[in-house]
Design a protein around this motif. Structure first.
Motif, PDB file in Angstrom:
ATOM      1  N   UNK A 256       5.012   6.310   3.428  1.00 59.40           N
ATOM      2  CA  UNK A 256       3.784   7.018   3.817  1.00 59.40           C
ATOM      3  C   UNK A 256       3.833   8.489   3.420  1.00 59.40           C
ATOM      4  N   UNK A 257       4.986   9.116   3.603  1.00 61.26           N
ATOM      5  CA  UNK A 257       5.122  10.518   3.211  1.00 61.26           C
ATOM      6  C   UNK A 257       4.969  10.650   1.698  1.00 61.26           C
ATOM      7  N   UNK A 258       5.600   9.751   0.950  1.00 56.43           N
ATOM      8  CA  UNK A 258       5.462   9.772  -0.506  1.00 56.43           C
ATOM      9  C   UNK A 258       4.025   9.615  -0.945  1.00 56.43           C
ATOM     10  N   UNK A 259       3.307   8.732  -0.278  1.00 56.07           N
ATOM     11  CA  UNK A 259       1.896   8.502  -0.587  1.00 56.07           C
ATOM     12  C   UNK A 259       1.076   9.772  -0.339  1.00 56.07           C
ATOM     13  N   UNK A 260       1.298  10.399   0.793  1.00 62.71           N
ATOM     14  CA  UNK A 260       0.544  11.612   1.124  1.00 62.71           C
ATOM     15  C   UNK A 260       0.856  12.724   0.123  1.00 62.71           C
ATOM     16  N   UNK A 261       2.109  12.903  -0.207  1.00 66.16           N
ATOM     17  CA  UNK A 261       2.518  13.961  -1.122  1.00 66.16           C
ATOM     18  C   UNK A 261       2.031  13.689  -2.545  1.00 66.16           C
ATOM     19  N   UNK A 262       1.897  12.406  -2.901  1.00 65.22           N
ATOM     20  CA  UNK A 262       1.505  12.052  -4.266  1.00 65.22           C
ATOM     21  C   UNK A 262       0.081  12.489  -4.612  1.00 65.22           C
ATOM     22  N   UNK A 263      -0.764  12.572  -3.617  1.00 64.78           N
ATOM     23  CA  UNK A 263      -2.148  12.949  -3.869  1.00 64.78           C
ATOM     24  C   UNK A 263      -3.015  11.809  -4.393  1.00 64.78           C
ATOM     25  N   UNK A 264      -2.453  10.606  -4.475  1.00 66.31           N
ATOM     26  CA  UNK A 264      -3.227   9.448  -4.928  1.00 66.31           C
ATOM     27  C   UNK A 264      -4.269   9.097  -3.872  1.00 66.31           C
ATOM     28  N   UNK A 265      -5.400   8.576  -4.316  1.00 66.92           N
ATOM     29  CA  UNK A 265      -6.498   8.308  -3.381  1.00 66.92           C
ATOM     30  C   UNK A 265      -6.319   7.019  -2.584  1.00 66.92           C
ATOM     31  N   UNK A 266      -5.515   6.095  -3.088  1.00 67.04           N
ATOM     32  CA  UNK A 266      -5.283   4.838  -2.359  1.00 67.04           C
ATOM     33  C   UNK A 266      -3.811   4.452  -2.458  1.00 67.04           C
ATOM     34  N   UNK A 267      -3.380   3.596  -1.538  1.00 67.13           N
ATOM     35  CA  UNK A 267      -2.013   3.076  -1.610  1.00 67.13           C
ATOM     36  C   UNK A 267      -1.808   2.265  -2.879  1.00 67.13           C
ATOM     37  N   UNK A 268      -2.842   1.548  -3.294  1.00 63.19           N
ATOM     38  CA  UNK A 268      -2.750   0.758  -4.522  1.00 63.19           C
ATOM     39  C   UNK A 268      -2.448   1.672  -5.717  1.00 63.19           C
ATOM     40  N   UNK A 269      -3.157   2.778  -5.822  1.00 65.02           N
ATOM     41  CA  UNK A 269      -2.913   3.722  -6.917  1.00 65.02           C
ATOM     42  C   UNK A 269      -1.504   4.298  -6.834  1.00 65.02           C
ATOM     43  N   UNK A 270      -1.039   4.557  -5.622  1.00 60.29           N
ATOM     44  CA  UNK A 270       0.312   5.067  -5.422  1.00 60.29           C
ATOM     45  C   UNK A 270       1.344   4.053  -5.903  1.00 60.29           C
ATOM     46  N   UNK A 271       1.196   2.786  -5.504  1.00 60.49           N
ATOM     47  CA  UNK A 271       2.138   1.746  -5.914  1.00 60.49           C
ATOM     48  C   UNK A 271       2.063   1.477  -7.420  1.00 60.49           C
ATOM     49  N   UNK A 272       0.893   1.547  -7.998  1.00 62.39           N
ATOM     50  CA  UNK A 272       0.775   1.379  -9.447  1.00 62.39           C
ATOM     51  C   UNK A 272       1.517   2.495 -10.181  1.00 62.39           C
ATOM     52  N   UNK A 273       1.403   3.700  -9.674  1.00 61.23           N
ATOM     53  CA  UNK A 273       2.125   4.834 -10.277  1.00 61.23           C
ATOM     54  C   UNK A 273       3.634   4.622 -10.155  1.00 61.23           C
ATOM     55  N   UNK A 274       4.090   4.165  -9.002  1.00 64.79           N
ATOM     56  CA  UNK A 274       5.509   3.897  -8.819  1.00 64.79           C
ATOM     57  C   UNK A 274       5.992   2.820  -9.788  1.00 64.79           C
ATOM     58  N   UNK A 275       5.192   1.802  -9.993  1.00 67.93           N
ATOM     59  CA  UNK A 275       5.567   0.703 -10.886  1.00 67.93           C
ATOM     60  C   UNK A 275       5.720   1.210 -12.321  1.00 67.93           C
ATOM     61  N   UNK A 276       4.878   2.138 -12.725  1.00 67.77           N
ATOM     62  CA  UNK A 276       4.974   2.685 -14.079  1.00 67.77           C
ATOM     63  C   UNK A 276       6.218   3.537 -14.255  1.00 67.77           C
ATOM     64  N   UNK A 277       6.715   4.136 -13.187  1.00 66.47           N
ATOM     65  CA  UNK A 277       7.908   4.978 -13.259  1.00 66.47           C
ATOM     66  C   UNK A 277       9.192   4.184 -13.394  1.00 66.47           C
ATOM     67  N   UNK A 278       9.147   2.915 -13.074  1.00 70.61           N
ATOM     68  CA  UNK A 278      10.351   2.069 -13.147  1.00 70.61           C
ATOM     69  C   UNK A 278      10.684   1.801 -14.523  1.00 70.61           C
TER      70      UNK A 278
END
Length: 59
Positions: free
Chosen positions: A37-59
């Protein structure tokens, strides 16, 4: 992170107020949840889905 949350009294508050569907949810799982949740808030992404998609691209 755990020490900070414990020192500030936030961990106890989260443990008392957050309920999970799984009956056996330990403290480590709770910390993982809070860190996401902290990572999501700090990321500035508008949705959790966008946050997880960004994380998936970083792998």
């Amino acid at each position: 992170m755990r020490r900070l949350l414990t020192h500030e009294g936030l961990l106890k508050s989260i443990q008392e107020q957050v309920r999970f569907a799984r009956a056996r949810f330990g403290k480590s799982d709770l910390i993982d949840f809070v860190v996401v949740l902290i990572g999501y808030v700090v990321s500035g992404k508008s949705t959790l889905l966008a946050f997880y998609e960004r994380l998936a691209r970083l792998r």
